[in-house]
Design a protein around this motif. Structure first.
Motif, PDB file in Angstrom:
ATOM      1  N   THR A 195      78.261 -24.412 -95.928  1.00 39.75           N
ATOM      2  CA  THR A 195      79.397 -25.335 -95.839  1.00 39.75           C
ATOM      3  C   THR A 195      80.697 -24.554 -95.670  1.00 39.75           C
ATOM      4  O   THR A 195      80.802 -23.401 -96.084  1.00 39.75           O
TER       5      THR A 195
ATOM      6  N   LEU B 225      77.658 -28.044 -92.825  1.00 38.51           N
ATOM      7  CA  LEU B 225      78.564 -29.164 -93.127  1.00 38.51           C
ATOM      8  C   LEU B 225      80.021 -28.708 -93.102  1.00 38.51           C
ATOM      9  O   LEU B 225      80.375 -27.672 -93.660  1.00 38.51           O
ATOM     10  N   THR B 226      80.873 -29.525 -92.465  1.00 37.68           N
ATOM     11  CA  THR B 226      82.314 -29.325 -92.558  1.00 37.68           C
ATOM     12  C   THR B 226      82.966 -30.706 -92.570  1.00 37.68           C
ATOM     13  O   THR B 226      82.263 -31.707 -92.433  1.00 37.68           O
TER      14      THR B 226
ATOM     15  N   ASN C 203      78.351 -27.574 -86.312  1.00 32.11           N
ATOM     16  CA  ASN C 203      78.096 -28.294 -87.564  1.00 32.11           C
ATOM     17  C   ASN C 203      77.131 -29.452 -87.332  1.00 32.11           C
ATOM     18  O   ASN C 203      77.152 -30.091 -86.286  1.00 32.11           O
TER      19      ASN C 203
ATOM     20  N   TYR D 136      79.819 -31.686-100.969  1.00 33.19           N
ATOM     21  CA  TYR D 136      78.665 -30.854-100.629  1.00 33.19           C
ATOM     22  C   TYR D 136      77.347 -31.562-100.967  1.00 33.19           C
ATOM     23  O   TYR D 136      76.321 -31.297-100.346  1.00 33.19           O
TER      24      TYR D 136
ATOM     25  N   GLY E 102      77.010 -34.712 -98.468  1.00 38.46           N
ATOM     26  CA  GLY E 102      76.636 -34.247 -97.122  1.00 38.46           C
ATOM     27  C   GLY E 102      75.138 -34.248 -96.882  1.00 38.46           C
ATOM     28  O   GLY E 102      74.698 -34.373 -95.734  1.00 38.46           O
TER      29      GLY E 102
ATOM     30  N   HIS F 255      78.624 -21.464 -99.883  1.00 40.04           N
ATOM     31  CA  HIS F 255      79.903 -22.140 -99.662  1.00 40.04           C
ATOM     32  C   HIS F 255      80.897 -21.094 -99.153  1.00 40.04           C
ATOM     33  O   HIS F 255      81.235 -20.149 -99.876  1.00 40.04           O
TER      34      HIS F 255
END
Ligand code: ME8
Length: 506
Positions: A8, A46-47, A89, A236, A239, A258
């Motif tokens: 992430t 993930l963003t 992503n 997080y 997601g 992370h």
């Protein structure tokens, strides 16, 4: 089955447009995600945007619009940026999504059920810019004597009814976790800071606000919204589907990595694991705090007028030129500086003159002298030891030394250039065409290997090189390093991949 890897970025505040620091973080994270995919890992990346809190509320007020309108408008630029910068992503999360409210409330309930949340009254210092509470002892004096946060932002005295999280109860467990998992916080310097912060004792954390309503409602507590960092960190989990027991959740949680900036390590390395321990959820494996990007050594700020639009920069220099510069020039973990001259020098030297020139010279000779078909016989002579190179690159990436991985790869670029220049196929052809063919074959293979090696950092250019070598889409990851290009492969007409930057005259 491929081993999962969940990575992430921090989620950005969409109180303004994205700046180069945001671009830097998402590019670095993308490079790592792509690297792991090329190793065969099953990656989830993930963003997104972090849309609640006082900072958003105030920015919206200043423009006379609602925070939701501000978030909708600005979040779209962050999403657009992921497209422009070729970010891979798997999901773009917005904390204003209903699913995220559900996840944040579920986490809250789990912490409450564990007896860690109690009502009280907060009195203390708060920085809206940092969305952070500070102890008196952490504050520093500004130029005219006013109190500032350790990040140099203004603080205000805040008194408010609030729910509290029993953070103080977690100090020992956190320290034990850092001790047992030396790689939990990287790089080392950031880890040391966190350890000494926690050793200094933890106060309970105010985790709800009543003075505004732009946030996730606290379950069963009318008038309270969650402190923005409680819901932000929960992204997080959201997601990958929490609180539902989805396939994605089971596969990807806990997160492997992370990636965040150095200013928010405390939230990720202290608050976040404490929340997860309280909710009885497994902890992420690693938090990496990268450095800050400075404009010619100066901090970016609106007042200095040196805030650069990264999408504009990508249009000016090229997406891969910008990506390569940021990844190669900045030691990952440390601060770095950028300037027009530095970007141009790097991309001309390493991309245009280094890799680009090699490809251009070799492929145009194949087009001209070999009818556009890879010449040679059998296996090409190995110019580069791909397996040895991969081992060195892997070693650098194991410690997230992205800049170092690229440095090692460019040793390979230099070696291939040396081979080509020393072998001089243009001269050899006059007396020994078969030997010239063998040199071109070997060089084409070296270019293929190098294109695969750089593909996680500069994906579009690498794919153009691999297109020019007629390599199929499924032969572009590290596993394909071992399968050399076959003689007889018909190649498309060669095209330059890395334009050289030429300064415009006055
Ligand atoms: O901190 N250079 O959002 P943000 C490099 N919403 N990185 C930089 C930078 C710079 N000059 N300036 C900022 C937040 N960053 C929170 C995160 S996560 C659950 C919530 C980095 O928009 C910064 O360190 O202020 C952070 O990792 C990211 O950009 C977003 O910053």
């Amino acid at each position: 089955m491929a081993e999962p890897f969940y990575i992430t970025t921090a989620i950005s505040y969409p109180n303004g447009r994205p700046h180069i620091g945001h671009a830097y973080e998402v590019i670095a994270t993308d490079a790592i995600a792509r690297f792991r995919r090329m190793e065969g890992r099953d990656v989830f990346f993930l963003t997104g945007t972090d849309e609640h809190g006082l900072k958003m509320d105030q920015a919206a007020r200043a423009r006379g619009i609602s925070p939701r309108e501000l978030a909708d408008e600005m979040s779209s630029y962050f999403r657009e940026m992921t497209g422009v910068l070729n970010i891979s992503n798997d999901r773009f999360i917005r904390t204003s999504e209903p699913a995220h409210y559900e996840a944040s409330q579920a986490l809250w309930r789990a912490m409450a059920a564990n007896g860690d949340i109690y009502p009280g009254r907060y009195e203390g210092w708060y920085s809206v810019r940092d969305e952070a509470f500070y102890d008196e002892k952490e504050l520093v004096a500004g130029e005219d004597g006013q109190k500032l946060s350790p990040q140099g932002t203004p603080v205000e005295w805040t008194v408010e009814e609030s729910w509290f999280f029993r953070l103080s109860a977690y100090a020992d467990r956190l320290l034990a976790h850092y001790e047992a998992n030396p790689d939990f916080i990287r790089p080392e310097g950031r880890r040391n800071e966190v350890v000494s912060f926690v050793k200094g004792g933890l106060s309970d954390l105010s985790i709800s606000r009543t003075s505004f309503d732009w946030g996730v409602p606290v379950p069963d507590a009318p008038g309270h919204v969650m402190y923005v960092w409680v819901d932000a960190l929960t992204n997080y989990l959201t997601g990958v589907g929490y609180p539902e027991d989805t396939e994605a959740y089971r596969k990807y949680w806990p997160a492997d990595l992370h990636i965040i900036g150095k200013d928010i390590v405390r939230f990720h390395a202290v608050y976040w694991p404490a929340f997860l321990m309280s909710a009885n959820l497994p902890l992420p494996s690693q938090v990496f705090g990268h450095g800050f990007l400075l404009n010619r050594g100066e901090k970016m700020s609106k007042s200095l007028g040196n805030v650069v639009d990264p999408m504009e920069m990508a249009r000016t220099y090229g997406v891969d030129q910008l990506r390569y510069f940021l990844l190669r020039e900045v030691s990952f973990g440390q601060d770095g500086s950028y300037s027009h001259d530095a970007i141009v020098t790097r991309s001309n030297a390493d991309l245009a003159n280094g890799l680009g020139n090699l490809a251009q010279r070799c492929l145009s000779m194949i087009a001209k002298n070999c009818g556009g078909v890879v010449p040679g016989e059998g296996a090409p002579a190995p110019v580069l030891d791909a397996a040895a190179l991969l081992a060195r690159v892997e070693e650098a990436m194991a410690g997230l030394a992205i800049h170092r991985a690229l440095e090692v790869i460019w040793e390979g670029v230099a070696e291939a250039n040396r081979y080509f220049a020393d072998s001089a196929p243009w001269a050899v052809r006059k007396t020994d065409p078969a030997a010239a063919d063998a040199i071109l074959h070997a060089t084409a293979e070296a270019i293929r290997v190098l294109a695969i090696f750089v593909r996680w950092a500069i994906p579009e250019s690498a794919d153009k090189l691999l297109d020019q070598l007629a390599q199929p889409a499924d032969a572009r990851d590290f596993a394909a390093l071992a399968a050399p290009i076959a003689p007889g492969t018909a190649l498309p007409a060669p095209q330059g991949v890395f334009p050289r930057w030429v300064e415009q005259e006055g």
